[in-house]
Design a protein around this motif. Sequence first.
Motif, PDB file in Angstrom:
ATOM      1  N   GLU A 176       0.856  -1.195  -0.029  1.00 44.77           N
ATOM      2  CA  GLU A 176       0.045  -0.120  -0.036  1.00 44.77           C
ATOM      3  C   GLU A 176       0.858   1.167  -0.164  1.00 44.77           C
ATOM      4  O   GLU A 176       2.196   1.220   0.507  1.00 44.77           O
ATOM      5  CB  GLU A 176      -0.859   0.042   1.232  1.00 44.77           C
TER       6      GLU A 176
ATOM      7  N   GLU B 239       3.497   2.227   2.888  1.00 46.25           N
ATOM      8  CA  GLU B 239       3.582   1.014   3.798  1.00 46.25           C
ATOM      9  C   GLU B 239       5.072   0.398   3.634  1.00 46.25           C
ATOM     10  O   GLU B 239       5.608   0.256   2.435  1.00 46.25           O
ATOM     11  CB  GLU B 239       2.563  -0.074   3.267  1.00 46.25           C
TER      12      GLU B 239
ATOM     13  N   ALA C 208       3.788  -4.638   4.862  1.00 40.31           N
ATOM     14  CA  ALA C 208       2.922  -5.033   3.799  1.00 40.31           C
ATOM     15  C   ALA C 208       2.850  -6.891   3.791  1.00 40.31           C
ATOM     16  O   ALA C 208       1.947  -7.470   3.749  1.00 40.31           O
ATOM     17  CB  ALA C 208       3.430  -4.918   2.367  1.00 40.31           C
TER      18      ALA C 208
ATOM     19  N   ARG D  17       0.915  -7.756   6.682  1.00 42.29           N
ATOM     20  CA  ARG D  17      -0.479  -7.437   6.497  1.00 42.29           C
ATOM     21  C   ARG D  17      -1.320  -8.521   5.445  1.00 42.29           C
ATOM     22  O   ARG D  17      -2.346  -9.058   5.782  1.00 42.29           O
ATOM     23  CB  ARG D  17      -0.662  -6.107   5.808  1.00 42.29           C
TER      24      ARG D  17
END
Length: 178
Positions: free
Chosen positions: A80, A83, A88, A91
């Motif tokens: 993102e 990020e 990332a 996530r």
Amino acid sequence: MVSRPADYCPHCGESLETITFDGRERSHCPICEDVVWHNPVPCASVAVVDRSRSEPAVLCVERAVPPGIGEWTLPGGHMEVGEEPAAAAVRELEEETGVALAADALEILDATTMPPRNGKHVTTIHYVADWADATGKPTAGSDANTARFWSPTTFTASGETFRPIHEAWFQAAATYFD
């Protein structure tokens, strides 16, 4: 900057022409006089390795969305805006498998440029982590059919298909902590 080759200027809509700039062919807008840069998309993946088994096993997901529906891969995806790569990776891991890790538990496995697909170039940072540092139970997330651990031997015997561009990192992760 665009992630796929552009035919038109993203600023004014004019048809692009090709020029040589910095020794490479580049798309150029004759109206704005700007080079339209075609850059790779940054991605991150993480291989979580369970070393408590007789043969180390890696947490994988079976893809439920294109590309590669039905193929197995390591959890990962696009970064993102703003990020960090490790953030990332963790996530994406949690979104795809329900498993959580702290970003500081990751070690870099590799960084690669993937072969272009439909003009889109991807650069991926591949991480590896120990299952002992993770929390949660593997459960398929929004873009996965299944999430589970595979050892290389078990996967080979299963007849399942691994995404060809990711299989090398699956194999490397399985032996990373040896």
